[in-house]
Structures are given as C-alpha cells and as structure tokens.
Design a protein around this motif. Sequence first.
Motif, PDB file in Angstrom:
ATOM      1  N   ILE A   2       0.964  -1.265  -0.049  1.00  0.00           N
ATOM      2  CA  ILE A   2       0.053  -0.075  -0.064  1.00  0.00           C
ATOM      3  C   ILE A   2       0.856   1.221   0.059  1.00  0.00           C
ATOM      4  O   ILE A   2       1.769   1.353   0.865  1.00  0.00           O
ATOM      5  CB  ILE A   2      -0.888   0.164   1.144  1.00  0.00           C
ATOM      6  N   ASP A   3       0.694   2.062  -0.760  1.00  0.00           N
ATOM      7  CA  ASP A   3       1.275   3.415  -1.092  1.00  0.00           C
ATOM      8  C   ASP A   3       0.903   4.279   0.112  1.00  0.00           C
ATOM      9  O   ASP A   3      -0.277   4.675   0.317  1.00  0.00           O
ATOM     10  CB  ASP A   3       1.108   4.124  -2.402  1.00  0.00           C
ATOM     11  N   LEU A   4       1.769   4.904   0.695  1.00  0.00           N
ATOM     12  CA  LEU A   4       1.629   5.764   1.928  1.00  0.00           C
ATOM     13  C   LEU A   4       2.200   7.150   2.027  1.00  0.00           C
ATOM     14  O   LEU A   4       3.196   7.111   1.216  1.00  0.00           O
ATOM     15  CB  LEU A   4       2.028   5.069   3.297  1.00  0.00           C
ATOM     16  N   HIS A   5       1.855   8.074   2.646  1.00  0.00           N
ATOM     17  CA  HIS A   5       2.656   9.112   2.765  1.00  0.00           C
ATOM     18  C   HIS A   5       2.919   9.353   4.319  1.00  0.00           C
ATOM     19  O   HIS A   5       2.212   9.328   5.082  1.00  0.00           O
ATOM     20  CB  HIS A   5       1.686  10.459   2.190  1.00  0.00           C
ATOM     21  N   LEU A   6       4.387   9.793   4.529  1.00  0.00           N
ATOM     22  CA  LEU A   6       4.686   9.856   5.875  1.00  0.00           C
ATOM     23  C   LEU A   6       5.336  11.365   6.093  1.00  0.00           C
ATOM     24  O   LEU A   6       6.285  11.792   5.257  1.00  0.00           O
ATOM     25  CB  LEU A   6       5.811   8.925   6.027  1.00  0.00           C
ATOM     26  N   LEU A   7       4.868  12.006   7.061  1.00  0.00           N
ATOM     27  CA  LEU A   7       5.371  13.430   7.298  1.00  0.00           C
ATOM     28  C   LEU A   7       6.564  13.176   8.080  1.00  0.00           C
ATOM     29  O   LEU A   7       6.592  12.544   9.248  1.00  0.00           O
ATOM     30  CB  LEU A   7       4.139  14.256   7.875  1.00  0.00           C
ATOM     31  N   GLY A   8       7.461  14.066   8.061  1.00  0.00           N
ATOM     32  CA  GLY A   8       8.549  14.140   8.875  1.00  0.00           C
ATOM     33  C   GLY A   8       8.684  15.597   9.552  1.00  0.00           C
ATOM     34  O   GLY A   8       8.928  16.254   8.658  1.00  0.00           O
ATOM     35  N   TYR A   9       8.693  15.968  10.826  1.00  0.00           N
ATOM     36  CA  TYR A   9       8.609  17.157  11.459  1.00  0.00           C
ATOM     37  C   TYR A   9       9.923  17.452  12.166  1.00  0.00           C
ATOM     38  O   TYR A   9      10.511  16.546  12.877  1.00  0.00           O
ATOM     39  CB  TYR A   9       7.464  17.271  12.392  1.00  0.00           C
ATOM     40  N   TRP A  10      10.353  18.657  12.194  1.00  0.00           N
ATOM     41  CA  TRP A  10      11.777  19.121  12.695  1.00  0.00           C
ATOM     42  C   TRP A  10      12.707  18.384  12.314  1.00  0.00           C
ATOM     43  O   TRP A  10      13.836  17.911  12.918  1.00  0.00           O
ATOM     44  CB  TRP A  10      11.438  18.897  14.442  1.00  0.00           C
ATOM     45  N   ILE A  11      13.030  18.044  10.630  1.00  0.00           N
ATOM     46  CA  ILE A  11      13.716  17.481  10.507  1.00  0.00           C
ATOM     47  C   ILE A  11      15.033  18.519  10.199  1.00  0.00           C
ATOM     48  O   ILE A  11      15.105  19.516   9.950  1.00  0.00           O
ATOM     49  CB  ILE A  11      13.590  16.978   9.072  1.00  0.00           C
ATOM     50  N   GLN A  12      16.295  17.903   9.736  1.00  0.00           N
ATOM     51  CA  GLN A  12      17.423  18.812   9.330  1.00  0.00           C
ATOM     52  C   GLN A  12      17.217  18.559   7.713  1.00  0.00           C
ATOM     53  O   GLN A  12      17.432  17.457   7.161  1.00  0.00           O
ATOM     54  CB  GLN A  12      18.682  18.131   9.635  1.00  0.00           C
ATOM     55  N   PRO A  13      16.709  19.742   7.046  1.00  0.00           N
ATOM     56  CA  PRO A  13      16.547  19.570   5.868  1.00  0.00           C
ATOM     57  C   PRO A  13      17.878  19.344   4.849  1.00  0.00           C
ATOM     58  O   PRO A  13      17.627  19.090   3.674  1.00  0.00           O
ATOM     59  CB  PRO A  13      15.916  21.191   5.587  1.00  0.00           C
ATOM     60  N   GLU A  14      18.941  19.657   5.319  1.00  0.00           N
ATOM     61  CA  GLU A  14      20.084  19.686   4.649  1.00  0.00           C
ATOM     62  C   GLU A  14      20.473  17.965   4.465  1.00  0.00           C
ATOM     63  O   GLU A  14      21.881  17.752   3.960  1.00  0.00           O
ATOM     64  CB  GLU A  14      21.456  20.429   4.941  1.00  0.00           C
TER      65      GLU A  14
END
Length: 290
Positions: free
Chosen positions: A73-85
């Motif tokens: 099943i295709d899912l979308h997973l959010l990631g908060y407070w990541i290091q964007p670099e």
Amino acid sequence: MSWLDLHMHTNFSDDGTYSPEELMDLCLKNGVRVAAVADHNCTRGVPRAMQRAQQLGMECIPAVELDCTYKGIDLHLLGYWIQPEYPGFHETERAILEQEQRAGEYRIQHAYEMGFHFDASPLLAEKDGVVTGEMIAEAVLAQDPHHPALTPYLPGGNRSDNPYVNFYWDFFSQGKPGYVPIAFQSLQEAISLIRTAGGLPVLAHPGNNIHEDVTLLRDIAAQGVCGMEAYSSYHSPEQIAFYLRQAEDLSLAVSCGSDFHGKIKPSISLGGFDCGGQESNLLHRLHEAL
C-alpha cells in the motif's frame, strides 16, 4: 480556521503552485502562525520558507512528506523538525525524480488509451519533465471538456470541488487504470530516514489510503510511527473522531494539516480545518513525542 497548519506544499513539490516565500505570505494572510512546509520527497524549499517566516514573525517547522510503501500500500509519511540539509533527502528526491520522469510518459499513454484527447508536449516541458495525473487532468479538462467521463469534474459536478486531484484519485492512483507503480522506499526505511535526520515520523491523511482499517493502523504504528494526522481537509467529522480514538489507543501524537497545494486543490485553504481549539495541545504533544 486554525492557526496551526502542519501540512502544505511549495512549488518544490511537482504539484505545488507557490514559491516558499509566497506560501509563507499566504499563511500570514490566512492567520496561520505556525506552519510546516512538507514538500514531496524534497526539502530544498524549506530553508527559504523558514527565512521568510522569520521575517514575517511566524514559525516554520522544517518538514517533508515521503512516499513509501507498507504491505503493498502506498503511504505518505510526514517528518517534522527534520534537518533539511540531511543528504538522505537529496538521494531520495533524485531516485524518485528519475522514476517519475519515466512514469510520466506512461501516464500520458494510459490517458490516450482511456480515450482522452489533449496535447501532452507542453506538459513534458514543465516540472523537470515530470507529468502527474493532476497535470493531465488540467490539460484534458481544458482541451477535451465534452468527454462524457469528465462530467463529474466540470462546474456543478460531484467531483468539481477539487477537479484535478479528484481526477488523479479516480484515474491515476493505486488500483486505477492509469496507475504507474514507482519503487518507493519502505515505510521502515522512511521512518529511519526521518529519525536519522532528527525528525518525528507522522502518518499523513490516513483516510485517503488506510481508511478505517484498524488492524492496518496498528501494524503501521508498530513500525515506529509516532503520530497521526487526524485533523485533515480530507477527513469527515466521523473520520476525525475515529482517528482521534485510534491515536489515543495507540499512544500516538495527533497532527493537523490542510495539505494545501494551490491550484490543483482549489477548495483547500491554509488552516482551513477545525481543531476544536486544540492547536497548542497538539503542538505540545508532538514536541513531547520528538
């Protein structure tokens, strides 16, 4: 309306409309004081959004939305407070971009096979050659509006609130005739990437692909997901109540987000959902889970 919106997209997403700076300006205009920019498999727009938010006296949480799969099943997973670099995000974006460029040509061919008439050449010149189902929808509705299958997406039709993305869900999403599979990373790999980058993994809009499958939700939570987007533009009041109960039973933090994109989802507005005044509590619980 909510002053907390933890799911929105810039034009660094292949289906987003606004630049990071424009998006933060729109947040301010709509009363959103804390925002999370979560582009699809891409973090390159986050620093610009954070800089603009700081200039406006807002808070922008660095985030991402990763495509991944679990049990087919295709899912979308959010990631908060990541290091964007963090380099892993660049590697993920590059791997998916190469696949999406090839998949776009197949989507166009599937659309022709379904009997839709449109000129695909301008689409191939946009967005690094990525052609999405939403882009095909916009072209088809403009160039072949009398096709009988398009009636629900025209003004007054029962799918006309967000015609482009609804067309995608009906014709190009998983299980539909125009679907083109992409080799996304596994849920476990996505969780690991977010965690390694210092972030908090949260399941996005479960009503879109998990629905009310309690067993599946429990299995996903057991993989290491720490939160669930219960308050979503896509969820009915009954679904919100269901996901809130599930989050409590599974000891998951609760998130909220509009999934604002711009023109492909015209009925969705920034902060355009009701958290019942729980914004501060939600944000606190998410911080605790981090």
